[in-house]
Design a protein around this motif. Sequence first.
Motif, short mmCIF file in Angstrom:
data_model
loop_
_atom_site.label_atom_id
_atom_site.label_comp_id
_atom_site.label_asym_id
_atom_site.label_seq_id
_atom_site.Cartn_x
_atom_site.Cartn_y
_atom_site.Cartn_z
N GLU A 141 0.84 -1.20 0.00
CA GLU A 141 0.00 0.00 0.00
C GLU A 141 0.87 1.24 0.00
OE1 GLU A 141 -3.65 0.37 2.58
OE2 GLU A 141 -2.58 -1.20 3.66
N ASN A 142 0.39 2.30 -0.64
CA ASN A 142 0.99 3.62 -0.50
C ASN A 142 0.08 4.46 0.36
OD1 ASN A 142 3.44 3.69 -2.00
ND2 ASN A 142 2.23 3.52 -3.87
N LEU A 143 0.59 4.93 1.47
CA LEU A 143 -0.22 5.78 2.36
C LEU A 143 0.10 7.23 2.06
CD1 LEU A 143 0.40 3.91 5.76
CD2 LEU A 143 -1.49 3.55 4.13
N GLU A 151 5.29 4.06 1.85
CA GLU A 151 4.93 2.73 1.38
C GLU A 151 4.92 1.77 2.56
OE1 GLU A 151 7.66 3.52 -2.54
OE2 GLU A 151 7.32 1.43 -1.97
N VAL A 152 3.93 0.89 2.56
CA VAL A 152 3.85 -0.13 3.60
C VAL A 152 4.52 -1.39 3.05
CG1 VAL A 152 2.33 -1.56 5.01
CG2 VAL A 152 1.67 0.79 4.45
N LEU A 153 5.51 -1.90 3.78
CA LEU A 153 6.19 -3.14 3.38
C LEU A 153 5.87 -4.19 4.43
CD1 LEU A 153 9.50 -1.18 3.13
CD2 LEU A 153 8.21 -1.91 1.11
N SER A 159 8.13 -10.68 13.77
CA SER A 159 6.76 -10.96 14.21
C SER A 159 5.93 -11.13 12.94
CB SER A 159 6.21 -9.81 15.07
OG SER A 159 5.78 -8.75 14.25
N PRO A 160 4.76 -11.76 13.03
CA PRO A 160 4.05 -12.10 11.78
C PRO A 160 3.53 -10.89 11.01
CG PRO A 160 2.78 -12.78 13.73
CD PRO A 160 4.13 -12.35 14.21
N GLY A 161 3.20 -9.82 11.72
CA GLY A 161 2.64 -8.65 11.03
C GLY A 161 3.57 -7.46 11.08
N SER A 162 4.86 -7.70 11.09
CA SER A 162 5.82 -6.58 11.08
C SER A 162 5.70 -5.83 9.76
CB SER A 162 7.26 -7.09 11.21
OG SER A 162 7.59 -7.36 12.55
N ILE A 163 5.70 -4.50 9.86
CA ILE A 163 5.75 -3.68 8.64
C ILE A 163 6.93 -2.73 8.72
CG2 ILE A 163 3.27 -3.76 8.12
CD1 ILE A 163 3.21 -0.79 9.24
N GLY A 164 7.36 -2.32 7.53
CA GLY A 164 8.29 -1.22 7.41
C GLY A 164 7.55 -0.08 6.74
N LEU A 165 7.93 1.13 7.05
CA LEU A 165 7.38 2.30 6.36
C LEU A 165 8.54 2.96 5.62
CD1 LEU A 165 5.07 3.67 9.18
CD2 LEU A 165 4.32 2.66 7.02
N TYR A 166 8.31 3.23 4.35
CA TYR A 166 9.40 3.70 3.50
C TYR A 166 8.97 4.93 2.71
CZ TYR A 166 12.88 3.63 -0.28
OH TYR A 166 13.86 3.97 -1.19
N SER A 167 9.75 5.99 2.84
CA SER A 167 9.55 7.18 2.00
C SER A 167 10.57 7.14 0.88
CB SER A 167 9.72 8.46 2.83
OG SER A 167 9.88 9.56 1.95
N ARG A 168 10.09 6.86 -0.31
CA ARG A 168 10.98 6.73 -1.47
C ARG A 168 11.63 8.08 -1.79
NH1 ARG A 168 11.44 2.35 -4.91
NH2 ARG A 168 9.81 1.28 -3.75
N LEU A 169 10.86 9.14 -1.59
CA LEU A 169 11.35 10.48 -1.89
C LEU A 169 12.49 10.87 -0.95
CD1 LEU A 169 10.63 12.92 -3.76
CD2 LEU A 169 9.30 13.81 -1.84
N GLU A 170 12.28 10.66 0.33
CA GLU A 170 13.28 11.07 1.33
C GLU A 170 14.31 9.97 1.60
OE1 GLU A 170 13.11 14.10 2.53
OE2 GLU A 170 11.03 14.73 2.18
N LYS A 171 14.09 8.78 1.02
CA LYS A 171 14.97 7.62 1.26
C LYS A 171 15.09 7.29 2.75
CE LYS A 171 17.61 8.60 -2.90
NZ LYS A 171 18.91 8.92 -3.47
N VAL A 172 13.93 7.35 3.41
CA VAL A 172 13.87 7.05 4.85
C VAL A 172 13.16 5.72 5.03
CG1 VAL A 172 12.93 7.76 7.08
CG2 VAL A 172 13.80 9.49 5.49
N LEU A 173 13.75 4.83 5.84
CA LEU A 173 13.12 3.54 6.15
C LEU A 173 12.93 3.41 7.66
CD1 LEU A 173 12.14 0.68 5.35
CD2 LEU A 173 14.52 -0.08 5.62
N ILE A 174 11.69 3.10 8.04
CA ILE A 174 11.36 2.80 9.44
C ILE A 174 11.00 1.32 9.47
CG2 ILE A 174 9.78 3.34 11.35
CD1 ILE A 174 9.43 6.15 10.10
N PRO A 175 11.97 0.45 9.84
CA PRO A 175 11.76 -1.00 9.68
C PRO A 175 11.31 -1.73 10.94
CG PRO A 175 14.06 -0.57 10.12
CD PRO A 175 13.34 0.76 10.24
#
Length: 241
Positions: A141-143, A151-153, A159-175
């Motif tokens: 998904e793109n939020l 982007e939701v990864l 854990s089974p429902g771990s997500i990462g949040l990624y800003s392609r523009l800013e090249k920031v990853l919250i994993p």
Amino acid sequence: MSQIAEGVYFIEGQDEFIPDSHTYVVGRPGSQDLSLIDPGLMGKGKYKMESIENMGIDPKDITRIIMTHTHLDHIGCCAEIREQIRWAELWVHDTEAGPLEEGDERTVYGMEMFQSMCMMQYNLKPGAFTFYVDRRLEGGENLDIGGMTWEVLHIPGHSPGSIGLYSRLEKVLIPGDVVYADYAIGRFDMHGANGPELGNSLLQLAKLDVNILLPGHNRIVKELPSGYIAETARRWAPYLT
Ligand SMILES: [Zn+2]
Ligand SMILES: [Zn+2]
């Protein structure tokens, strides 16, 4: 609390004998549509909200809480924080949303021994971590939130429902707790964890162009060397089969 990039704020976790997850706030200033990512450990709500206000952020502008995953050190003070921002929605990956709504706390605590220890230490009642989930997130998904695209990864394994949040523009990853600084990765021995899945998740993250790595614990990295996540995946591959 400090600003890491335009629309990305960092509040360092205050570890006790259990770690307290870092908290991030994302969204462009002035958007009045900020997201708080991972509240943290029990008892840390006051500290986290004060840190946010000290940065000049109006709590009224926080419209949602997004969980990278629902482990205790990330969701522990969710209820405390929601008392101060009652309107905020709770967004969680689909896989962990169901158990959270049903009061199945196996993922929250991860291990039975840890559960009994924490319940005693923090005087927690069974069902303390039952929450209604306003939106069930899915990978891919793109939020469009707070004037930014995240982007939701879906990156299971820790854990089974771990997500990462990624800003392609800013090249920031919250994993979340999937990958840390210093070639460390999240543990994969708790309820719902899975080593090979974690290995695949690392390979998924390795494809991203990441400049700023904002993990759930320990150091944050502002100029991530290129190939860092691929190298981390390579080093851990023998243990993730
Ligand atoms: Zn975790
Ligand atoms: Zn954690």
